[in-house]
Design a protein around this motif. Structure first.
Motif, PDB file in Angstrom:
ATOM      1  N   TYR A 115      34.024  45.806  22.055  1.00 21.36           N
ATOM      2  CA  TYR A 115      35.274  45.092  21.821  1.00 21.36           C
ATOM      3  C   TYR A 115      36.264  45.302  22.966  1.00 21.36           C
ATOM      4  O   TYR A 115      37.007  44.385  23.340  1.00 21.36           O
ATOM      5  CB  TYR A 115      35.903  45.540  20.485  1.00 21.36           C
ATOM      6  CG  TYR A 115      36.246  47.010  20.406  1.00 21.36           C
ATOM      7  CD1 TYR A 115      37.453  47.488  20.891  1.00 21.36           C
ATOM      8  CD2 TYR A 115      35.363  47.921  19.840  1.00 21.36           C
ATOM      9  CE1 TYR A 115      37.772  48.833  20.836  1.00 21.36           C
ATOM     10  CE2 TYR A 115      35.669  49.271  19.783  1.00 21.36           C
ATOM     11  CZ  TYR A 115      36.876  49.720  20.276  1.00 21.36           C
ATOM     12  OH  TYR A 115      37.185  51.057  20.225  1.00 21.36           O
ATOM     13  N   ALA A 116      36.292  46.506  23.558  1.00 17.18           N
ATOM     14  CA  ALA A 116      37.200  46.770  24.671  1.00 17.18           C
ATOM     15  C   ALA A 116      36.673  46.162  25.965  1.00 17.18           C
ATOM     16  O   ALA A 116      37.443  45.644  26.784  1.00 17.18           O
ATOM     17  CB  ALA A 116      37.408  48.272  24.836  1.00 17.18           C
ATOM     18  N   THR A 117      35.360  46.216  26.168  1.00 15.36           N
ATOM     19  CA  THR A 117      34.767  45.641  27.373  1.00 15.36           C
ATOM     20  C   THR A 117      34.959  44.135  27.400  1.00 15.36           C
ATOM     21  O   THR A 117      35.239  43.548  28.458  1.00 15.36           O
ATOM     22  CB  THR A 117      33.272  45.988  27.440  1.00 15.36           C
ATOM     23  OG1 THR A 117      33.124  47.415  27.393  1.00 15.36           O
ATOM     24  CG2 THR A 117      32.644  45.462  28.713  1.00 15.36           C
ATOM     25  N   HIS A 118      34.827  43.482  26.253  1.00 15.86           N
ATOM     26  CA  HIS A 118      35.046  42.034  26.187  1.00 15.86           C
ATOM     27  C   HIS A 118      36.461  41.674  26.629  1.00 15.86           C
ATOM     28  O   HIS A 118      36.674  40.688  27.338  1.00 15.86           O
ATOM     29  CB  HIS A 118      34.796  41.526  24.765  1.00 15.86           C
ATOM     30  CG  HIS A 118      33.377  41.650  24.327  1.00 15.86           C
ATOM     31  ND1 HIS A 118      32.979  41.563  23.010  1.00 15.86           N
ATOM     32  CD2 HIS A 118      32.233  41.858  25.040  1.00 15.86           C
ATOM     33  CE1 HIS A 118      31.670  41.715  22.929  1.00 15.86           C
ATOM     34  NE2 HIS A 118      31.200  41.893  24.138  1.00 15.86           N
ATOM     35  N   GLU A 119      37.439  42.486  26.215  1.00 17.01           N
ATOM     36  CA  GLU A 119      38.823  42.204  26.602  1.00 17.01           C
ATOM     37  C   GLU A 119      39.001  42.316  28.109  1.00 17.01           C
ATOM     38  O   GLU A 119      39.695  41.488  28.732  1.00 17.01           O
ATOM     39  CB  GLU A 119      39.766  43.173  25.884  1.00 17.01           C
ATOM     40  CG  GLU A 119      41.247  42.848  26.048  1.00 17.01           C
ATOM     41  CD  GLU A 119      41.831  43.318  27.357  1.00 17.01           C
ATOM     42  OE1 GLU A 119      42.780  42.660  27.868  1.00 17.01           O
ATOM     43  OE2 GLU A 119      41.353  44.339  27.906  1.00 17.01           O
ATOM     44  N   ALA A 120      38.390  43.313  28.724  1.00 15.85           N
ATOM     45  CA  ALA A 120      38.489  43.482  30.179  1.00 15.85           C
ATOM     46  C   ALA A 120      37.895  42.275  30.901  1.00 15.85           C
ATOM     47  O   ALA A 120      38.455  41.796  31.902  1.00 15.85           O
ATOM     48  CB  ALA A 120      37.790  44.768  30.614  1.00 15.85           C
ATOM     49  N   ILE A 121      36.774  41.786  30.402  1.00 17.08           N
ATOM     50  CA  ILE A 121      36.121  40.625  31.030  1.00 17.08           C
ATOM     51  C   ILE A 121      36.970  39.369  30.857  1.00 17.08           C
ATOM     52  O   ILE A 121      37.220  38.628  31.814  1.00 17.08           O
ATOM     53  CB  ILE A 121      34.719  40.425  30.433  1.00 17.08           C
ATOM     54  CG1 ILE A 121      33.815  41.609  30.780  1.00 17.08           C
ATOM     55  CG2 ILE A 121      34.098  39.126  30.932  1.00 17.08           C
ATOM     56  CD1 ILE A 121      32.482  41.595  30.067  1.00 17.08           C
ATOM     57  N   ILE A 122      37.420  39.126  29.613  1.00 15.17           N
ATOM     58  CA  ILE A 122      38.201  37.915  29.335  1.00 15.17           C
ATOM     59  C   ILE A 122      39.498  37.907  30.125  1.00 15.17           C
ATOM     60  O   ILE A 122      39.879  36.900  30.734  1.00 15.17           O
ATOM     61  CB  ILE A 122      38.473  37.805  27.823  1.00 15.17           C
ATOM     62  CG1 ILE A 122      37.173  37.496  27.076  1.00 15.17           C
ATOM     63  CG2 ILE A 122      39.518  36.711  27.533  1.00 15.17           C
ATOM     64  CD1 ILE A 122      37.296  37.566  25.575  1.00 15.17           C
ATOM     65  N   SER A 123      40.209  39.043  30.148  1.00 16.92           N
ATOM     66  CA  SER A 123      41.485  39.091  30.856  1.00 16.92           C
ATOM     67  C   SER A 123      41.289  38.895  32.355  1.00 16.92           C
ATOM     68  O   SER A 123      42.063  38.182  33.008  1.00 16.92           O
ATOM     69  CB  SER A 123      42.197  40.415  30.576  1.00 16.92           C
ATOM     70  OG  SER A 123      41.423  41.518  31.008  1.00 16.92           O
ATOM     71  N   ALA A 124      40.247  39.515  32.936  1.00 24.28           N
ATOM     72  CA  ALA A 124      39.998  39.366  34.373  1.00 24.28           C
ATOM     73  C   ALA A 124      39.688  37.911  34.725  1.00 24.28           C
ATOM     74  O   ALA A 124      40.208  37.370  35.714  1.00 24.28           O
ATOM     75  CB  ALA A 124      38.849  40.278  34.801  1.00 24.28           C
ATOM     76  N   ILE A 125      38.859  37.268  33.918  1.00 29.41           N
ATOM     77  CA  ILE A 125      38.508  35.869  34.180  1.00 29.41           C
ATOM     78  C   ILE A 125      39.740  34.971  34.061  1.00 29.41           C
ATOM     79  O   ILE A 125      39.970  34.082  34.895  1.00 29.41           O
ATOM     80  CB  ILE A 125      37.408  35.401  33.216  1.00 29.41           C
ATOM     81  CG1 ILE A 125      36.091  36.122  33.544  1.00 29.41           C
ATOM     82  CG2 ILE A 125      37.211  33.896  33.284  1.00 29.41           C
ATOM     83  CD1 ILE A 125      34.984  35.847  32.548  1.00 29.41           C
ATOM     84  N   CYS A 126      40.558  35.198  33.048  1.00 26.46           N
ATOM     85  CA  CYS A 126      41.741  34.357  32.832  1.00 26.46           C
ATOM     86  C   CYS A 126      42.790  34.569  33.931  1.00 26.46           C
ATOM     87  O   CYS A 126      43.430  33.613  34.378  1.00 26.46           O
ATOM     88  CB  CYS A 126      42.346  34.639  31.460  1.00 26.46           C
ATOM     89  SG  CYS A 126      41.312  34.081  30.086  1.00 26.46           S
ATOM     90  N   LEU A 127      42.975  35.810  34.377  1.00 29.16           N
ATOM     91  CA  LEU A 127      43.915  36.072  35.466  1.00 29.16           C
ATOM     92  C   LEU A 127      43.435  35.429  36.758  1.00 29.16           C
ATOM     93  O   LEU A 127      44.229  34.848  37.519  1.00 29.16           O
ATOM     94  CB  LEU A 127      44.081  37.580  35.657  1.00 29.16           C
ATOM     95  CG  LEU A 127      44.852  38.309  34.551  1.00 29.16           C
ATOM     96  CD1 LEU A 127      44.579  39.814  34.615  1.00 29.16           C
ATOM     97  CD2 LEU A 127      46.350  38.038  34.650  1.00 29.16           C
ATOM     98  N   PHE A 128      42.150  35.515  37.026  1.00 31.05           N
ATOM     99  CA  PHE A 128      41.550  34.870  38.198  1.00 31.05           C
ATOM    100  C   PHE A 128      41.734  33.352  38.131  1.00 31.05           C
ATOM    101  O   PHE A 128      42.157  32.711  39.102  1.00 31.05           O
ATOM    102  CB  PHE A 128      40.069  35.240  38.263  1.00 31.05           C
ATOM    103  CG  PHE A 128      39.289  34.529  39.337  1.00 31.05           C
ATOM    104  CD1 PHE A 128      39.324  34.975  40.649  1.00 31.05           C
ATOM    105  CD2 PHE A 128      38.505  33.429  39.032  1.00 31.05           C
ATOM    106  CE1 PHE A 128      38.594  34.325  41.646  1.00 31.05           C
ATOM    107  CE2 PHE A 128      37.776  32.767  40.012  1.00 31.05           C
ATOM    108  CZ  PHE A 128      37.818  33.220  41.327  1.00 31.05           C
ATOM    109  N   ALA A 129      41.422  32.779  36.961  1.00 38.40           N
ATOM    110  CA  ALA A 129      41.511  31.331  36.815  1.00 38.40           C
ATOM    111  C   ALA A 129      42.951  30.830  36.892  1.00 38.40           C
ATOM    112  O   ALA A 129      43.211  29.716  37.368  1.00 38.40           O
ATOM    113  CB  ALA A 129      40.879  30.912  35.484  1.00 38.40           C
TER     114      ALA A 129
END
Length: 401
Positions: A115-129
């Motif tokens: 659950y924490a790893t998913h948040e790191a991935i989602i936030s990184a992708i959204c900040l990049f995008a």
């Protein structure tokens, strides 16, 4: 003849002959009685059976820690159990190498606290995008392939953060979270240290190969520093609620958000700047992680008190801490609505207003549900998982505001 099924806790089910009689209509034998002895194992072992995860990752067997048999379950919403069940099913495959690799992958995935790893991935992708949402003329498809190693490095440093915490909290987790890989006997401390050193070195190597500039590398290394000493002595920031509620948001929100946005803009030749949406999401996520840093302890009061970890939940009780955390998040959502009203040119009101109103109401509903459940360990875990989902939704919404 008769067949009955008995169960041995060491060897599994055994088939014993049973009586059959011939049918009056044909010569086939049909059973007239089947007896099945009631399994006496706990629910977790009935579902998964005995673990065959190797003493080392790739060879040998060992007996699982008996604490695994406790009636403890992982917080609702985590899908690592299904992965583990699938891996154990596949362990009977005719390909032993594939079975061992699958078992290793499933345990490593569980070790990451999905659950924490998913948040790191989602936030990184959204900040990049978001950088490309604000600069659409700069987007090129090859940039996605160039950025992918950076995402891997972020995942590895996040895995390092989570893993170091589990290594230094192993005694506490035997009380609070016996289902985690180390207290459950799926991973030894030596293996866990090997994985953490691997995560650390490979992450740094990726940054080196990407030729990251000094600022990007410094932010990454600062995150590693706080990730280490959040759990490790001599600082062990997590031991006190005040320091934990500062270091966790600083590491997981401020450094993470600034690092991703800066690295993305630098790779495009753009100067770093704070757009209103980036300022908003960084402020919002920082306050959100303050809440997560105190809510996460609702399920851990017993072990924290035993090992003198003075969390807010242990000092003030789960009800008061839930009330405090919910109040901070309501301020967050109220601030999002206020920012939209007073800065109509910076945000899209038709998205920001209804979305944050819905999120706030949903939060109140879940907090009331937790109160009705009398703050049991399971209900507290479900509420904690719910907060991570709310944060993920906020980052996805961030792309469109």
């Amino acid at each position: 003849m008769e067949l009955s099924i008995s169960y041995s806790s060491f060897r599994g089910p055994t088939i014993i002959p049973q009586r059959f009689k011939a049918s009056a209509h044909d010569n086939r034998l049909i059973p007239i009685k089947t007896t099945t002895n009631q399994l006496s194992l706990p629910p977790v072992q009935q579902l998964y059976g005995e673990s065959r995860f190797s003493k080392s990752f790739f060879c040998g067997q060992h007996k699982r820690n008996p604490i695994r048999a406790c009636d403890q379950v992982e917080p609702a919403g985590s899908d690592s159990d299904s992965v583990l069940a699938k891996a154990q099913f596949e362990s009977g495959s005719s390909d032993p190498v594939l079975a061992k690799v699958t078992r290793f992958g499933s345990v490593y995935y569980k070790f990451l606290r999905p659950y924490a790893t998913h948040e790191a991935i989602i936030s990184a992708i959204c900040l990049f995008a978001r950088v490309f949402v604000e600069n659409p003329q700069l987007f090129r498809w090859p940039l996605l392939f160039k950025a992918f190693p950076g995402l891997i490095a972020i995942i590895l440093t996040h895995a390092y953060f989570i893993g170091i915490n589990q290594i230094y909290d192993v005694d506490i987790d035997r009380v609070n979270k016996p289902y985690l890989p180390i207290p459950a006997g799926d991973v030894s401390l030596k293996q866990a240290w090997f994985l953490m050193i691997f995560n650390l070195l490979v992450g740094l190597l990726i940054f080196r190969l990407m030729d990251a500039d000094l600022i990007t590398t410094s932010i990454y290394c600062l995150g590693i520093f706080f990730s280490t000493f959040y759990s490790a002595p001599p600082f062990r920031f997590k031991k006190y609620s005040i320091t934990a509620s500062i270091v966790l948001p600083l590491t997981c929100s401020v450094l993470h958000n600034v690092g991703v946005v800066y690295a993305t803009r630098a790779s495009l030749g753009l100067p770093f700047m704070w757009s209103p949406p980036v300022v908003f999401i960084t402020t919002f996520a920082t306050l959100f992680f303050v809440v997560l840093s105190i809510i996460k302890d609702l399920t851990d009061v017993e072990g924290d008190m035993k090992y003198n970890i003075r969390t807010f939940a242990a000092i003030f009780g789960p009800k008061n801490i839930t009330f405090l955390g919910t109040g901070i998040l309501l301020v967050n959502y109220t601030g999002a609505i206020a920012a939209t009203v007073f800065m109509p040119k910076a945000f899209k009101s038709y998205i920001m207003l209804p979305a944050h109103a819905i999120f706030a109401l949903w939060l109140l509903f879940q907090a009331r549900k937790l109160d009705k459940a009398n703050y049991t360990k399971e209900a507290s875990a479900n509420f904690f998982q719910f907060l991570w989902k709310l944060l993920n939704l906020e980052f996805i919404l961030f792309l469109f505001i």
